[in-house]
Scaffold this active site. Sequence first.
Site, PDB file in Angstrom:
ATOM      1  CE  LYS A   1      16.762 -16.290  -6.753  1.00  0.00           C
ATOM      2  NZ  LYS A   1      15.623 -16.978  -6.266  1.00  0.00           N
TER       3      LYS A   1
ATOM      4  CD  GLU B   1      16.335 -16.397 -10.621  1.00  0.00           C
ATOM      5  OE1 GLU B   1      15.324 -16.410 -11.322  1.00  0.00           O
ATOM      6  OE2 GLU B   1      16.304 -16.554  -9.388  1.00  0.00           O
TER       7      GLU B   1
ATOM      8  CD  GLU C   1      15.845 -19.960  -4.175  1.00  0.00           C
ATOM      9  OE1 GLU C   1      15.378 -20.811  -4.943  1.00  0.00           O
ATOM     10  OE2 GLU C   1      15.617 -18.739  -4.329  1.00  0.00           O
TER      11      GLU C   1
ATOM     12  CE  LYS D   1       8.569 -11.326  -8.711  1.00  0.00           C
ATOM     13  NZ  LYS D   1       9.659 -12.067  -8.074  1.00  0.00           N
TER      14      LYS D   1
ATOM     15  NE  ARG E   1       4.652   1.711  -1.446  1.00  0.00           N
ATOM     16  CZ  ARG E   1       5.248   1.891  -0.278  1.00  0.00           C
ATOM     17  NH1 ARG E   1       6.385   2.529  -0.229  1.00  0.00           N
ATOM     18  NH2 ARG E   1       4.722   1.439   0.822  1.00  0.00           N
TER      19      ARG E   1
ATOM     20  CD1 TRP F   1      -0.224  -5.238  -4.028  1.00  0.00           C
ATOM     21  CD2 TRP F   1       0.293  -6.293  -2.138  1.00  0.00           C
ATOM     22  NE1 TRP F   1       0.399  -6.413  -4.350  1.00  0.00           N
ATOM     23  CE2 TRP F   1       0.714  -7.078  -3.228  1.00  0.00           C
ATOM     24  CE3 TRP F   1       0.507  -6.765  -0.846  1.00  0.00           C
ATOM     25  CZ2 TRP F   1       1.341  -8.298  -3.063  1.00  0.00           C
ATOM     26  CZ3 TRP F   1       1.129  -7.978  -0.689  1.00  0.00           C
ATOM     27  CH2 TRP F   1       1.543  -8.733  -1.794  1.00  0.00           C
TER      28      TRP F   1
ATOM     29  CG  HIS G   1      26.746 -41.210  -6.914  1.00  0.00           C
ATOM     30  ND1 HIS G   1      27.097 -42.541  -6.753  1.00  0.00           N
ATOM     31  CD2 HIS G   1      26.515 -40.746  -5.665  1.00  0.00           C
ATOM     32  CE1 HIS G   1      27.066 -42.854  -5.472  1.00  0.00           C
ATOM     33  NE2 HIS G   1      26.708 -41.777  -4.795  1.00  0.00           N
TER      34      HIS G   1
ATOM     35  CB  CYS H   1      -0.875   0.019   1.242  1.00  0.00           C
ATOM     36  SG  CYS H   1      -1.912  -1.429   1.368  1.00  0.00           S
TER      37      CYS H   1
ATOM     38  CG  ASN I   1       0.469   2.185   3.743  1.00  0.00           C
ATOM     39  OD1 ASN I   1      -0.595   2.243   3.154  1.00  0.00           O
ATOM     40  ND2 ASN I   1       1.607   2.643   3.221  1.00  0.00           N
ATOM     41  N   GLY I   2      -0.413  -1.023   6.774  1.00  0.00           N
ATOM     42  CA  GLY I   2      -0.145  -1.858   7.943  1.00  0.00           C
ATOM     43  C   GLY I   2      -1.300  -2.809   8.179  1.00  0.00           C
TER      44      GLY I   2
HETATM   45  C1  F6R Z   1      13.223 -17.603  -9.212  1.00  0.00           C
HETATM   46  C2  F6R Z   1      11.866 -17.257  -9.571  1.00  0.00           C
HETATM   47  C3  F6R Z   1      11.004 -18.307 -10.162  1.00  0.00           C
HETATM   48  C4  F6R Z   1       9.679 -18.382  -9.421  1.00  0.00           C
HETATM   49  C5  F6R Z   1       8.733 -19.362 -10.118  1.00  0.00           C
HETATM   50  C6  F6R Z   1       7.443 -19.536  -9.357  1.00  0.00           C
HETATM   51  O1  F6R Z   1      13.886 -16.505  -8.650  1.00  0.00           O
HETATM   52  O2  F6R Z   1      11.439 -16.154  -9.391  1.00  0.00           O
HETATM   53  O3  F6R Z   1      11.646 -19.537 -10.147  1.00  0.00           O
HETATM   54  O4  F6R Z   1       9.934 -18.776  -8.102  1.00  0.00           O
HETATM   55  O5  F6R Z   1       8.452 -18.897 -11.402  1.00  0.00           O
HETATM   56  O6  F6R Z   1       6.778 -18.342  -9.222  1.00  0.00           O
HETATM   57  P1  F6R Z   1       5.618 -18.176  -8.171  1.00  0.00           P
HETATM   58  O7  F6R Z   1       6.199 -18.317  -6.818  1.00  0.00           O
HETATM   59  O8  F6R Z   1       5.061 -16.799  -8.417  1.00  0.00           O
HETATM   60  O9  F6R Z   1       4.619 -19.249  -8.452  1.00  0.00           O
END
Ligand code: F6R
Length: 612
Positions: A489, A492, A485, A607, A27, A78, A508, A2, A104-105
């Site tokens: 990171k 990507e 993970e 995203k 945001r 939001w 292996h 928000c 907000n909050g």
């Molecule tokens: C990695 C990344 C993607 C998402 C994946 C799932 O940094 O952003 O691997 O984690 O596309 O996305 P959500 O969580 O939105 O279902």
Amino acid sequence: MCGIVAYIGNRPVVDILTDGLRRLEYRGYDSAGVALVGKNSLRLLRSVGKVKNLVDKINKDWPDHASICGAGIAHTRWATHGAPVEKNAHPHTDEKKNFAVVHNGIIENYAPLRENLIKKGHVFTSETDTEVIPHLIEECFEGDFIKAVTAALKQLDGTFGITVISPLFPDTMIVARRGSPIVIGVCENEAIVASDVSAIIAYTKQVIYLNDNDIAVVKADSIDLRNIDNVPVSREISHINWDTGAAEKGGYEHFMLKEIFEQPQAVANTLRGRLDENDATAVLNGLNLTPREIASVSRITIAACGTSLNAGMLGDYLFEDLADLPTEYEQAAEFRYRNPIIQPGSLIIAISQSGETADTLAAVREAKNKGASVVAICNVVGSTIARESGAGIYLHAGPEIGVASTKAFSCQVAALLMMALKFGRARRLSRQEGLDIIHELKRLPELIQEVLKTSRHIEKVAKKYSRAENFFFIGRGYMYPAALEGALKLKEISYVHAEGYHAAELKHGPIALLEEKVPVLALANDIPGKDKIIGNIQECRARKSPVIAISTTGDGEIKNHANDVIEVPRASIFLTPVLSVIAMQLLSYYVAKERGCSIDQPRNLAKSVTVE
Ligand code: F6R
């Protein structure tokens, strides 16, 4: 997340408010609204969707808006409590329209307050927690605006950054904060208030940041500060030297870095109001599961993609260890193309930051078709997966804008640990074991802060290895999903080929690839399995691979085995993966920065992946 903008002065107020809302658009939000006060009049407009929709409505309904000066408040919402629909958008008012509030909050005790106000005759029109605030102010009002706001705020539990206006006092705005940021821009004969400096710096670079429990009485020519007990306080005027672009990112160079650094707050938001020390369990009402239903769950499947899947793998360990429940994790993309066995007692947990990922949504639909109970762990309120699952846990992490998921991961693990705690307490965990987990969860924001403090050292390590073209990330047990993970990171955002591997699996096959140009990041935290990982580190060193170890602060032993060491604080096995992943988020960020990559929007990535 928000956003708030408010203005008082002699310029056309609507232009300033809508300009401020546009500057807060980054945001993330789902609806917007504005309220203006004149002498004995209050105007209010709200709309779902983009600020542009609100502006269109203003142009249509308030053709005279360019000539209106004075006080006004505006908001981008939001959704947290209640769907993203017009009636839930801010500003909210009491039924007499004497007070209008943007907030907000999260007001944690809104339900009993609302019930009590309804008994006293107040009529509510939204599903929000916020709406209790104007009603409470009205209930406390005996002619003094400030006293009424103060008395209302004293009854609130939770967090707020608010601005209140009233047609009874058109020359005054009241601004207050507890937990949610509020900034007042100091100008001559006018003032602009916002939740974030990016909405202010086009007007002034002189700002006052309110502290928790500060209340400001803002008029065009004065700002009077006091605390909630009406004791005058003084706050410094700070000078902002960011440009507008930097301000959106809170002064950070990239959204990703901002979001990494937001993690203590994001996790605190996920945990807020959900840890119950009396019963030593988690309060997760959104799961819609009675204790009897929880006890009758016999098997859990966790479906997700990418980072959410890595969090889900940790969930697998957590449910097995804490609740003795057979659990499996599954790539959401596979779920519906296999023959998922759904039996009475099967529970599916879908995890998705965006709540829109096509494969995860398809898994939810498949599970529901087969008659399974489904709960979702999502960040975006009202998203398709959250709606279709019908039950779940919202992360309240705030919008994640950088394409690489960071804060969502930590919050997902926190949510899974709370859920495993709840299931564990219903099945086998003792009260003391429950309390130990609660105490550790409560420390998590502080532990994350400790990791963030080491960012300079992590940056140096990143620079040293930034030219490597291949990387391995290895871990065992709880640190295996963390290794996956970490590798995800790095690849990507820096386009470096990085493989996450179980440390024992290395020999292996992949060990054939190790040589001096292939660094290995080993998760060697001081938790069960450390001795074995030291053995794996030796195997890598014997093949000349340089080793970066993530270890536990003060564990001197690892320095004898690794070329470089990044330390994270000592924590239980449940939360150590989160701390180590945050260190690896920073490592990946600095490698990508050193390589000149487009960090917030890496090539080929979106995203939210809404196609199969
Ligand atoms: C990695 C990344 C993607 C998402 C994946 C799932 O940094 O952003 O691997 O984690 O596309 O996305 P959500 O969580 O939105 O279902």
